[in-house]
Design a protein around this motif. Structure first.
Motif: not given
Lengths: 309, 309, 309, 309, 309
Positions: D46, D49-53, D55-57, D62, E190, E193, E220-221, E224, E237
């Motif tokens: 998190g 690399h950032g939270p979306g990249r 944890f979104a998968p 999160y 980010y 986070q 990723v965004y 997904l 988000h």
């Protein structure tokens, strides 16, 4: 306690009794005692410009004792100087004059666009020398102002905990500003605000010109028609920028000036709600007798009602 | 206590009794004891220039004991050196000679326009070795002088609290100055002022030339006709710049010189109100016997009245 | 106590009994005990050059225990290594061998003209691991040597106060020197002097060549005809430069060499008044049996009178 | 205590009982308890690399609680994460899982050739959160690795004194290395050696390729025919480079991979003498159910004898 | 204690009772007390933009007392400001309003691509002024963010140990980002986070746009289909990125805006699960009467159910 002092101390009632005591000592000393106004003698030019340039015009000034005597005889509120000068007189003149120890200094032996200076004394030094406060110069507009702000912050915290008054010399300079911008009204007001927000009890800055430096500020000043044509209005704006007059702001005279200009400046400071002057080169670079005449005249101006000569 | 000492200590009465005691030890030691004047042997050249260049001309100097013996036998006021040299002799010669520990050093193994040096010993080292004081070199005129000033400030505060004398080597150098400017009268006076304002008890600097370096200073010196044609007048100006003679200023001889030139220098120092000499390479780079002759002659000059040969 | 040890300790009598005790432990251990001479096994190459390059030639060396065993079986005076290697064996071999903890390290994973290294262990680590001393590498000739000198100073003060011996690896390198200059006689002597002046008890440096690097030094060496044609004379000059032999100077072998060359080096060190060798790659990069043969031969050389084979 | 654990602790017997206790807690927890092998769940992506990249998968990730639950339910040895994530779950899951607090972090919001990271938590934080150890990432190959090494050194000293296990993420990167060089066999072995020499108890690094990066190392590897064609041999070399297997080395899976590749990697690690895996993105970026299947399979591989499937 | 508060405190149960107490004070104060939502008045613009630009539009704001009064009369949860402003009112308004002391500040008197700011107050200052928490601004995306993160880390550790709430202003800026990227959804998430992972209790950030800045995140965004077309989804988000809503996230209004836009923003924040607003220039740059009307309307929005007007 005079109403002037009481009112001034009231604005600092977030501070501990030690700070209030030393602030009262400064406000209650000399010929302006109890007026809420002050004149301070600052002597740091030996380090800032070199000894010959500073003291040769009146060689008595080479001697550290001279400045103690001048400030005492003139009835000033206090004397601000560097470690060496204070160490050389603090014992002899102990208890006769409130002292402020300047904690940083800057020389001009290496050319540079952004002055930074160095810490040259400590809060512990101020305490062992019996000072009422510390002094510190910041140069808003320089690239490395962060170093200065953080050093000031540490010293301020330490000084306040020890009951010392914090006097900040807020002098805009450096590569972020044009030459004219160093005394621009918006910039001087900004510098005063920075010093006040950092916890300064007393702010010393330069007299502002009518110039406006920062484009975004200029738009606001012009659209709101903030008055800036005469010195009185400009002083008023700077004082307002120091917490609406709740922090003491005093102004420096700068280089050696014509006496009448100095008197006009003092009237402008007084009438705009300023709290007084710091008078260095204009007082110690002439013989003591004429310095005393000059200082007495300035004291009289500050002791006179707003709007008088 | 001789009048000379009493007067000297009087100018330092802002300091604690520990400092006064160690200052008295220095002033009361050797053949110049009680005169208020002093000659000190400094040996830091092994680090500053390398051992071969420093000691090969008189190989006895490779040995740390040699310099203790030289200073003791010559009747000098004290011996100033680096950690290693003092550690190697302080036990053997304990109590026989006032010692000054140089706390910073600089080597010449990497070319650079602005020397900076490194702290190579501490106040605690000075105390455990029985020293009367610490030494520290500043290079006004260098870009990073701020680092030096702040390090000196910390060490000075610590040293004074421990009752140690603070000796500052004030050597103008660096990219802010021309080569000639390093010994310019205004620059040497400026360096002495800086050291004094930072709280130095004893200031060591170079003998000034008649050159003036800083344009703004030059204007003042010339318009006020500050005398600078002979060494005596130049020394007088430097001494004046160190608080009107209230701080001890001694001068270094620099590179190996002709003896007669050294004697002339000493007379100029004496007659201009200087307090003495630091004599390094001119004494330890010749055999001990001739060094003792030289030093005795210098002591005699300092023991003679102003204006004599 | 043997006369050799007594004499050595005499030169360190400015130090506290803790330091003298640990120095005696080092001098009194192994097959050279009591001679005043020493051979030390240093193993820092896993960090300095990488593990494969260092240990693959004799894979037993990957294991931290191996080096303890090698130094003990060979009867060396001590073993110097990094935190990890000492932590992994100090408990098992407690009390069997004097240990020296190297406090800084440098890797070669990023190209650079001026190596600096990083502190990788502390004096507290040395104490908890039962070491007799600390080690630290300086690179005179690098631009940032100031950082190294100041770090060494702090660690030295702390180590001495804790009674630990201070061993300085004085390795001239960096952009201030030519490649040939890194082992020039004047430069090696200079590095030894710097280490000694900073308070090192034991100085490790490289064997010098006859080259002279610094122009001002070259003039002095040549005009005074300082002998430098053979190794013995060069060692003598370096030892002289370390306080006229009053500080222990030992020499490193460098990269893997022919055995006969190593023996010749050892004779030169011995005959020039050097105190011994540090033998790393030449001992642990061969199998233990042949390493023991080599080390025994070196010990015999140091145990033989000056001038013998 | 199982023989596997006893042997592992034996190699750390230079450490204090506090460290041994926490190391035993880690080795004795979960489905690999007592085997001497370990799988750890690391969640620092998190920040890295950032939270979306990250944890979104699998958006359950999160939530800080998710990762505690995943590690506990999978029967892993421990969970390593950042201050915020551990603070948000340490109270609820107190005592249910050995925790490792990562003390430094790095984001990718500013492009740079040499990552450095920042200290983002402290040893005191690890203690108040009940952790068994601390984690720290070094990037050998970067220009500023010195800053990382010195910060790691201070934290390691403090952690060990408090009885905490030190886990070092040794990730070669930076301008000193080619892209291929970041996983070169000689470089990975070098990084493992550096971590071990700095006192790491557990070393986490990447699986090495057969590439050789450093010319001097390449010569040695090739002339000695160090095997590097298959993963098992490469793992063996890295483990050997970490004190001949006396320090625990575990390997990271890197970016999301095909499961069969992960299993093959685990067999290679196991067969080469590696101690286990750190499995981050490959486990928390899929739903919990399939993550548990994957982790169970990996645990079975590590619980099976060398050479089996 | 209301369910809203209880739930909020539950998510912080890893913290000590002092932190929980001060967090409860903030959540339980003013017209939003007990709702789990909050509006805070921040006044740092005098330092950040200069006093004239900040306060001239409503000159009452030059006075430090004004902002205390505004926050109290409006029934806000707390007031966040700088050292000087809080010192000038903390005694008079003691106990009437939760205070947050901003510990770092940045001026715009020197142009720069990467703002850094300076520490201008301390945790000790916050304690002596009776504050419930500290504030600190980080600029993810700047080259020197490491300095900020490490300073924040130290202050956070100190603040938490003293039972203070930590509020982090997470404002992406600097040369690592495009102008549009400073409010990109992935970047704001980010930054939130990062603040959460560093241990912030309350995170203040900007309202995000639908822009995506970082290429790897964008992939990723988009793959997904993370919703980002309306403010509610974007707020959702960001809140998710702050530990799935387990950390309080509030949003700033930025420059002076149209009131209806402010109300729409507040509804978006509320409906997306945000915890409230920080409203500076939009409230103190108009007269108090209309500011109270505006703030009351915003409070009503936050007091209304999700989805209402």
């Amino acid at each position: 306690m005079s109403p002037g002092i009481r009112e001034s101390l009231h604005d600092y009632r977030g501070e501990n009794p030690g700070v209030l005591t030393n602030l009262a000592r400064l406000l209650n000393h000399g010929k302006l005692a109890g007026t809420g106004r002050m004149i301070i003698l600052p002597v740091d030019q030996g380090f800032e410009h070199g000894p010959g340039r500073s003291f040769a015009p009146n060689p008595a000034g080479y001697d550290p004792q001279y400045h103690f005597e001048l400030a005492i005889e003139a009835g000033l509120n206090g004397y601000a100087s560097l470690l060496g000068f204070l160490e050389a007189g603090a014992a002899e003149f102990a208890g006769q004059l409130p002292l402020i120890l300047k904690l940083n200094s800057h020389d001009i032996l290496h050319p540079e666009k952004d002055p930074l200076g160095a810490q040259t004394a400590s809060v512990a030094d101020a305490l062992r020398l019996g000072c009422v406060g510390i002094g510190y110069t910041i140069y808003p507009g320089t690239e490395d102002r962060r170093i200065q702000y953080e050093q000031l912050r540490e010293l301020t915290e330490e000084a306040k905990a020890a009951g010392l008054v914090v006097v900040v010399w807020a002098y805009p300079r450096g590569s972020g500003l044009s030459k004219e911008g160093e005394t621009a009204l918006d910039v001087i007001a900004y510098a005063a605000q920075i010093a006040a927000q950092m916890g300064a009890h007393i702010i010393k800055t330069k007299l502002p010109s009518a110039h406006l430096e920062l484009p975004d500020a200029k738009k606001v000043y012009e659209s709101l028609n903030i008055p800036r044509d005469n010195l009185k209005d400009r002083v008023k704006h700077v004082v307002q920028s120091a917490f609406n007059g709740k922090r003491i702001v005093i102004f420096s005279g700068g280089a050696k000036e014509d006496d009448e200009a100095l008197f006009a400046d003092a009237r402008g400071i007084r009438d705009g709600g300023g709290f007084g002057s710091i008078i260095g080169r204009n007082s110690f670079q002439r013989d003591k007798k004429s310095a005393l005449v000059l200082l007495d005249k300035l004291i009289k101006i500050y002791n006179s009602p707003v709007g008088t000569a």
